[in-house]
Write an enzyme that holds these catalytic residues in place. Structure first.
Site, mmCIF file in Angstrom:
data_model
loop_
_atom_site.group_PDB
_atom_site.id
_atom_site.type_symbol
_atom_site.label_atom_id
_atom_site.label_comp_id
_atom_site.label_asym_id
_atom_site.label_seq_id
_atom_site.Cartn_x
_atom_site.Cartn_y
_atom_site.Cartn_z
ATOM 1 N N HIS A 179 38.181 9.822 -31.172
ATOM 2 C CA HIS A 179 37.555 11.013 -30.468
ATOM 3 C C HIS A 179 36.482 11.518 -31.338
ATOM 4 O O HIS A 179 36.615 11.967 -32.535
ATOM 5 C CB HIS A 179 38.570 12.216 -30.177
ATOM 6 C CG HIS A 179 39.758 11.776 -28.988
ATOM 7 N ND1 HIS A 179 41.003 12.019 -29.160
ATOM 8 C CD2 HIS A 179 39.289 11.191 -27.862
ATOM 9 C CE1 HIS A 179 41.557 11.663 -27.930
ATOM 10 N NE2 HIS A 179 40.397 11.334 -27.315
ATOM 11 N N GLU A 182 36.436 14.840 -33.741
ATOM 12 C CA GLU A 182 37.368 15.118 -34.581
ATOM 13 C C GLU A 182 37.224 14.417 -35.969
ATOM 14 O O GLU A 182 37.706 13.509 -36.490
ATOM 15 C CB GLU A 182 38.606 14.518 -34.240
ATOM 16 C CG GLU A 182 39.107 15.060 -32.829
ATOM 17 C CD GLU A 182 40.300 14.290 -32.078
ATOM 18 O OE1 GLU A 182 40.727 13.472 -32.569
ATOM 19 O OE2 GLU A 182 40.484 14.695 -30.900
ATOM 20 N N ARG A 236 33.510 14.242 -27.326
ATOM 21 C CA ARG A 236 34.917 13.579 -27.244
ATOM 22 C C ARG A 236 34.908 12.174 -26.934
ATOM 23 O O ARG A 236 35.495 11.252 -27.854
ATOM 24 C CB ARG A 236 35.791 14.479 -26.513
ATOM 25 C CG ARG A 236 37.289 13.663 -26.317
ATOM 26 C CD ARG A 236 38.067 14.594 -25.463
ATOM 27 N NE ARG A 236 39.222 13.902 -24.980
ATOM 28 C CZ ARG A 236 40.506 14.060 -25.707
ATOM 29 N NH1 ARG A 236 40.448 14.921 -26.740
ATOM 30 N NH2 ARG A 236 41.549 13.329 -25.141
ATOM 31 N N HIS A 310 43.928 11.735 -35.602
ATOM 32 C CA HIS A 310 43.224 12.747 -34.810
ATOM 33 C C HIS A 310 43.214 13.994 -35.414
ATOM 34 O O HIS A 310 43.903 14.167 -36.432
ATOM 35 C CB HIS A 310 43.893 12.834 -33.431
ATOM 36 C CG HIS A 310 43.821 11.512 -32.485
ATOM 37 N ND1 HIS A 310 43.157 11.558 -31.248
ATOM 38 C CD2 HIS A 310 44.458 10.391 -32.704
ATOM 39 C CE1 HIS A 310 43.173 10.369 -30.873
ATOM 40 N NE2 HIS A 310 44.015 9.618 -31.470
ATOM 41 N N GLU A 385 47.907 14.072 -35.805
ATOM 42 C CA GLU A 385 46.778 15.475 -35.468
ATOM 43 C C GLU A 385 46.854 16.329 -36.707
ATOM 44 O O GLU A 385 47.838 16.697 -36.983
ATOM 45 C CB GLU A 385 47.214 15.999 -34.314
ATOM 46 C CG GLU A 385 47.506 15.332 -33.100
ATOM 47 C CD GLU A 385 46.301 15.210 -32.232
ATOM 48 O OE1 GLU A 385 45.150 15.841 -32.816
ATOM 49 O OE2 GLU A 385 46.260 14.544 -31.152
#
Ligand SMILES: [Zn+2]
Length: 420
Positions: A179, A182, A236, A310, A385
């Site tokens: 992404h 990020e 993204r 992420h 994440e």
């Protein structure tokens, strides 16, 4: 004449500007019951006007949604209609982007003569690609760099192999930057390469026992677009124009993390080519996901673990993403994540939420982690994440790169040790 000069200056500055987010607001929204949760899911799946920075997952689980100024009042009405719990986290997203950019511009680049990157600020794809070549050249006995293939815009996607040789070793596959916005993801994954190699002597066991296959930026076109003068910091997806979604050719880009071919298009992704979670016209419709698939399959024999990085939200997630049903080895996956996060938290107190699907009502299919486990047969597959919890969101200040990396490294060590 003066007016003409002024107009041309204005035009030039308009051309040389990234997409602006003046008046955009970031809402944190927590649905308290089934009907309000379903209303948010409908918004997520069907509207291209709202950008979900954190997707809906379940009742009582907060999500972050960026709302354009023209939709703020209708959005607030919706919140009240459903008695939703909400608060505004960012009153003006552009201010947050400006402050982050100004901080970066004040940060001196102290990259060593040897390496094109450091971890005091964020670096674009060209610098990261150069770093991969440089560290391979500096450590020819331990590091080899190759390209897994070229992106739609013809960028070579690098893979760094770290190995001290020998046969029959287990392998760990790592990727980042799927992404584009990020940024902490490539900033961590490049640091991981550096830590394994440059600090090998401090902890040789992580390389002596494991072969590492590391791809720091698997969406180079999207990532570079977030840096481009005329780009979009909050982009993204990848950058291929699409004709294969609702909306036709008017929009660009597929969400690569909804494009992998294991239970593809079974919920939590969009058929709308203009949506940020567009799943593509078919599984593996994108050249970048095809390259990652082929590169992972080539090492799937020895690979025991797949880690994809992420941001944001601080979650250490196990499969499955496509269903709320747990994999048969979930206890093993979960227990290892608990051990990793305990070490992670011990560094600075940063708390991660572990898990897959307990209490989670809403799924996201086509993810790389599901495919790595279900498609490539790699037993331990995790999506991490990283920081933060939405104070800065994607604009994690550069001064948090090193603390983030140091704490996540403690978790990675636990992960790797489980394969020794
Ligand atoms: Zn992501």
């Amino acid at each position: 004449m003066k007016l003409l000069i002024l107009l041309s200056v204005l035009a030039a500055s308009a051309i040389a500007s990234q997409k602006r987010y003046d008046g955009y607001q970031l809402f944190q929204v927590t649905p308290k019951d089934q009907s309000s949760f379903e209303a948010m899911v409908q918004l997520y799946e069907q509207s291209e006007n709202y950008d979900f920075w954190i997707a809906p997952r379940g009742i009582d689980i907060a999500m972050d949604i960026m709302v354009p100024p023209a939709y703020v009042s209708v959005f607030v009405d919706l919140m009240h209609a459903y008695s939703m719990e909400y608060r505004v986290k960012m009153i003006d997203v552009q201010t947050v982007l400006d402050m982050a950019r100004e901080e970066r511009e004040r940060t001196p680049r102290v990259a060593t003569p040897r390496y094109s990157v450091d971890w005091n600020t964020y670096y674009d794809f060209n610098d990261i690609s150069a770093f991969c070549n440089e560290i391979a050249a500096a450590h020819p006995n331990m590091v080899t760099v190759s390209s897994i293939g070229r992106s739609y815009e013809n960028r070579a996607i690098p893979m760094v192999k770290i190995s001290t040789g020998g046969s029959g070793k287990k392998a760990i596959v790592v990727d980042g930057g799927i992404h584009a916005r990020e940024w902490i993801s490539p900033a961590f994954v490049t640091w991981l390469i550096n830590e394994l190699v440059e600090n090998y002597a401090a902890h040789p066991q992580y390389v002596d026992n494991i072969d590492w296959y590391i791809m720091p930026v698997i969406n180079p076109d999207g990532y570079q677009f977030t840096f481009a003068l005329t780009g979009d910091r909050l982009w993204r997806k990848n950058r291929r124009p699409n004709n294969d979604g609702i909306g036709g050719s008017s929009c660009l880009g597929t969400d690569m993390n909804r494009n992998f071919g294991f239970h593809w298009n079974e919920g939590g992704s969009s058929a709308n080519g203009c949506s940020d979670t567009f799943h593509g016209g078919a599984a593996f419709s994108e050249v970048e996901t095809q390259h990652v698939r082929d590169a992972v399959l080539a090492v799937a024999g020895p690979a025991e673990m797949y880690l994809t990085f992420h941001a944001y939200g601080q979650y250490w997630l196990t499969p499955w993403g496509y269903t709320a049903t747990l994999p048969s080895d979930y206890t093993q996956l979960y227990n290892l994540a608990v051990s990793a996060c305990n070490k992670l938290t011990a560094v600075y107190g940063t708390r991660y939420t572990i898990g897959s699907s307990t209490n989670v009502l809403y799924v996201a299919s086509g993810g790389s982690d599901d495919w790595a486990k279900g498609g490539a047969g790699i037993p331990f597959s995790y999506t991490v994440e990283m920081r933060d919890e939405g104070l800065y969101g994607f604009e994690l200040p550069a001064r948090q790169i090193l603390p983030n990396n140091l704490e996540v490294w403690e978790g990675i060590k636990v992960m790797a040790e489980s394969l020794f």
